[in-house]
Motif scaffolding. Structure first.
Motif: not given
Length: 298
Positions: A71, A218-220
């Motif tokens: 991530r 939390s995410d890219a």
């Protein structure tokens, strides 16, 4: 005195013309507003990880490789690519994860597995965004990779390690340490470990340091947005610290420096302000609920 039918018809006609004129005006204004919105949309594309930063066509950013395509690594690659850096490679233990991360970029980034480190292209910057317990192993592996075995452009892997080759590498190392040649920079993103974990790379003449963002990823895509304007802890040798501060500046962030020996103390502070703050609020809310307050009021 009652009005004549002709007068009533005349007044109705005038009201009708006024309404028609008003509606026409509104329609024209609406069309003009729509055209204005279209012009604004054309000049202000919607926000995305690839439109985070103002473009700088006259300035080419440094070339970058990211080892660790999870991530944080993927978010960092997205954020750097969006502000002009040339992300040329992403490395992960599983090639499929590296390919997914590379697919988020515009084009051109190679996706490599950890076993393909020998194929890592030479770059100005290398980020190690692996889990903390893999950083030392990664540093050792990178120190023998052709692209990072010394701080000058790597020799082809087929070049035999002859005495003249060893002398070239020794001279390159001496020149980089004396400041007579640009030093490639390796930065890891751990909040707990100092740059000392990158000692094998430092012994090769590379500038080593750490760059830790004080954000949760939390995410890219969301992480790339969060990295813009974030606070970053910078630590390492002078050349690496300068490079790290430039990265932070290009990301629109804020950098502060600490000593290597204080990294564990810094990490404790970071943990307290992130996870522990949430835990304290949750504990306080439960205590208030036991006093009779509803969950919403607590």
């Amino acid at each position: 005195m009652p009005r004549k039918k002709s007068e009533v018809r005349s007044q109705k006609s005038e009201v009708g013309r006024a309404k028609a004129h008003t509606q026409k005006g509104k329609r024209l204004k609406g069309e003009e507003a729509k055209r204005e919105d279209e012009r604004h949309a054309a000049s202000h594309p919607p926000s995305s990880p690839l439109n985070l930063f103002p473009s700088s066509p006259t300035r080419r950013g440094p070339s970058v490789a990211v080892v660790g395509a999870g991530r944080l690594g993927a978010a960092l690659a997205l954020a750097l690519g969006a502000c002009g850096y040339e992300v040329v490679a992403l490395v992960s233990r599983r090639a499929a994860r590296a390919r997914r991360a590379a697919g988020l970029l515009r084009a051109g980034a190679r996706a490599l597995s950890f076993e393909q480190l020998d194929e890592l292209p030479p770059t100005d910057l290398v980020f190690i965004a692996t889990p903390d317990d893999a950083i030392a192993e990664t540093a050792r592996a990178l120190s023998s990779a052709p692209a990072l075995s010394n701080s000058t452009p790597a020799l082809p892997s087929s070049t035999p390690t002859t005495a003249p080759t060893r002398r070239v590498r020794t001279a390159a190392l001496a020149n980089s340490r004396a400041g007579r040649a640009p030093r490639r920079v390796v930065l890891h993103t751990s909040g707990a470990l100092s740059s000392e974990v990158l000692a094998p790379l430092g012994a090769n003449g590379l500038a080593v340091g750490s760059l830790h963002p004080l954000v949760s990823v939390s995410d890219a895509a969301a992480g790339a947005l969060a990295l813009r304007g974030a606070f970053y802890c910078v630590e390492g040798d002078a050349a690496a610290s300068r490079a790290a501060r430039r990265v932070v500046s290009d990301l629109g962030g804020h950098a502060f420096s600490i000593r290597a020996r204080d990294k564990a103390l810094y990490h404790a502070a970071a943990v307290i302000t992130s996870g522990h703050t949430v835990a304290l609020f949750d504990t306080a809310a439960r205590l208030l609920a036991r006093c009779g307050l509803t969950d919403g009021r607590a």
